[in-house]
Enzyme design. Structure first.
Site: not given
Length: 212
Positions: A163, A171, A190-192
């Site tokens: 994401v 978020f 994974s979230c960035f």
């Protein structure tokens, strides 16, 4: 006086070549040996004829020595090695936005589906559904579902997502929509937060799926 009789017994010999998988047994039959022992005794040279027993078959089930154990393993490995060619299939769906660049909506390789990043675009107009993180996240997941369906998968087959958020402050709101599509056993993720997304999108989601 009676000459003494000398009996010579020969033990069959086995010669191991550099490759211990090959064994040559030497069979000696009816060998005539002129044995002269006159140098040490008074018995003159005697001609002896001996028929040797055929050697038993030698099993290589156990390694002959520790030094020879590694090479047969390497030979067997070479004999059993095969070449695997990857299958590759382009996946596309009219129910998802067209690619914005030189990439495919998804690729199916050896049964695994790799879905490119999905944006919150409406497929028919190629415009964002709205300017909210909730609306774009919802549309992202719908577009992903359309591509997964074209590949013979569903959201339940997704094993990994990535994401990308334009604002990490979104978020929690993005999570609330995202969680609806993975109610049980959600995939790894994974979230960035990134500086800018294509077309100034608020969110982009890519996925990897394995069909059941």
């Amino acid at each position: 006086r009676k000459e003494p009789t000398v009996y010579l017994r020969f033990i069959p010999a086995a010669v191991f070549l550099p490759c211990p998988q090959i064994l040559f047994s030497l069979q000696l039959t009816n060998i005539e040996i002129m044995a002269s022992i006159a140098a040490r005794t008074s018995v003159p040279a005697i001609k002896v004829t001996r028929s040797l027993v055929q050697p038993k078959q030698v099993s290589l089930a156990r390694p002959v020595s520790r030094a020879l154990t590694s090479r047969p393993a390497r030979v067997a490995s070479r004999q059993l090695s095969t070449t695997v060619y990857a299958s590759r299939e382009v996946v596309s769906s009219d129910n998802a936005p067209a690619a914005l660049g030189p990439y495919s909506q998804a690729i199916k390789a050896n049964g695994t589906v790799y879905v490119s990043g999905c944006l919150g675009l409406i497929p028919e107009t190629m415009k964002f559904v709205d300017d909210t993180i909730e609306g774009q996240t919802e549309q992202c997941m719908k577009n992903m579902g359309a591509v997964l369906e074209a590949a013979g998968c569903t959201h339940a087959d997704v094993v990994k997502t990535t994401v990308l958020l334009a604002d990490i402050g979104d978020f929690a709101n993005a999570n609330a929509i995202y969680a609806k599509y993975f109610p049980e056993s959600p995939p790894a993720r994974s979230c960035f937060a990134v500086k800018t997304l294509p077309l100034n999108a608020l969110i982009e989601i890519e996925a990897i799926a394995v069909p059941k």
